[in-house]
Scaffold this motif. Structure first.
Motif, short mmCIF file in Angstrom:
data_model
loop_
_atom_site.label_atom_id
_atom_site.label_comp_id
_atom_site.label_asym_id
_atom_site.label_seq_id
_atom_site.Cartn_x
_atom_site.Cartn_y
_atom_site.Cartn_z
N PHE A 153 -0.76 11.67 -8.24
CA PHE A 153 -0.21 12.52 -7.20
C PHE A 153 1.14 13.09 -7.63
N GLN A 183 -6.81 4.31 -2.88
CA GLN A 183 -5.62 4.11 -3.70
C GLN A 183 -5.21 2.64 -3.65
N SER A 197 0.85 -1.19 0.00
CA SER A 197 0.00 0.00 0.00
C SER A 197 0.89 1.24 0.00
N THR A 198 0.30 2.39 -0.27
CA THR A 198 1.06 3.63 -0.29
C THR A 198 1.70 3.91 1.06
N THR A 199 0.96 3.69 2.14
CA THR A 199 1.50 3.95 3.47
C THR A 199 2.64 2.99 3.81
N TYR A 233 1.08 14.85 4.12
CA TYR A 233 -0.02 14.72 3.17
C TYR A 233 -1.34 14.76 3.93
N SER A 236 4.48 3.80 -6.73
CA SER A 236 3.41 3.73 -5.74
C SER A 236 2.32 4.77 -5.98
N LEU A 237 2.73 5.99 -6.32
CA LEU A 237 1.76 7.09 -6.46
C LEU A 237 1.11 7.14 -7.83
N PHE A 262 -5.17 9.14 0.37
CA PHE A 262 -4.99 7.87 -0.33
C PHE A 262 -6.14 6.90 -0.13
#
Length: 230
Positions: free
Chosen positions: A105, A81, A55-57, A73, A100-101, A78
Motif C-alpha cells: 500500500f 492483511q 492489525s492495520t486498523t 481508505y 504496518s502497511l 485490508f
C-alpha cells in the motif's frame, strides 16, 4: 481555525504590502503552513503500549488517538492483511505506517483536511522504486528452536542498528518486515546470540546454541545467595 488564520493573514498582507504582492505572500505562507503540518505528522512519535501483534486498523486507531489525523481508505482494502508484531515504545508515524502497511500500500498526507489517504500500491510504484535504486521491503517468517528441536518462546528478534523488532510466540514463530540489506539479531537468556543477514530470504529458521559459559558461571548455595564458581 483555518478561516480565522487565512483571514488574519490576508488582512495583514493588505496593510503591509501592495495587493498583488500581498496575494503572493499569502499563497507562500499557506503553502509553508501546510508543509509544516505534513512534516510534523510524519515525525510525530506514536506510543506503543505493549509488544504484541497489531492489525492495520489497530495501528490506525493508535495514530488517530495520538495525532489530529484521520484515515481515508476503501472499506475492504485490508481484507486478509496480516497483523504485524510491534515492540513497546515510541515510533515515528511514518515508520509505523511502513511497518504496518508493508509494500502493498501507499499513502499520502492531506494537510488541508488532516487526513492520511491509503490506497493499493500499483505495479508502477514498485517499478519506480526499483529504478530509483531503493530496496524493497519484504516479510520474513521463521521458527526459533534449541539444539534439541524444542521451540523457544520469547526470543528477541531485532533488526541490527534499529530499535525495531519482535519476539517469538508460544510456538517459537515470528514475522517481521525487513529489507534485503538488514541483519537480524536473535537473543535469548541462556543462549548464544546469533546474527543472520536477510538477503532475499522469506523464511529464516534459527537454532540457538545453549551458552554453557553463562550457565556455569553462577552457582546457587544453601544461603540463597549466588557466587561465581572458581
Amino acid at each position: 481555525m483555518k478561516i480565522k488564520f487565512t483571514s488574519t493573514l490576508f488582512a495583514l498582507a493588505k496593510r503591509v504590502v501592495p495587493p498583488k504582492v500581498g496575494s503572493v505572500f499569502l499563497l507562500v505562507c499557506v503553502c509553508v503552513f501546510s508543509l509544516a503540518i505534513k512534516v510534523s505528522a510524519q515525525d510525530a512519535n506514536i506510543s506503543i503500549p505493549e509488544t504484541r501483534q497489531y492489525s492495520t486498523t489497530e495501528v490506525f486507531d493508535l495514530i488517530k488517538k495520538q495525532t489530529n489525523y484521520t484515515f481515508v481508505y476503501r472499506s475492504d482494502l485490508f481484507n486478509g492483511q496480516p497483523a504485524v508484531n510491534i515492540s513497546e515504545g515510541n515510533i515515528k508515524t511514518a515508520d509505523l505506517l511502513k511497518l504496518s502497511l508493508g509494500n502493498n500500500f501507499s499513502y499520502e498526507y492531506s494537510a488541508e483536511d488532516n487526513t492520511i489517504i491509503v490506497s493499493p500500491k500499483t505495479s508502477d510504484d514498485n517499478i519506480n522504486s526499483s529504478a530509483a535504486g531503493e530496496s524493497v521491503a519484504h516479510r520474513v517468517t521463521g521458527v526459533v528452536s534449541d539444539e534439541t528441536g524444542e521451540t523457544l518462546a520469547g526470543v528477541s528478534v531485532i533488526i541490527q542498528g534499529q530499535a525495531r523488532g519482535t519476539i517469538t510466540d508460544t510456538d517459537g514463530r515470528y514475522a517481521l518486515n525487513v529489507k534485503p540489506e538488514n541483519t537480524l539479531i536473535y537473543s535469548f537468556l541462556g543462549y548464544k546470540r546469533k546474527e543472520i543477514s536477510v538477503g532475499a530470504s522469506s523464511q529464516i529458521d534459527v537454532v540457538l546454541e545453549e551458552s554453557l559459559t553463562t550457565l556455569s558461571e553462577v552457582q546457587i548455595v544453601s544461603t540463597g545467595y549466588q557466587k561465581n564458581r572458581p
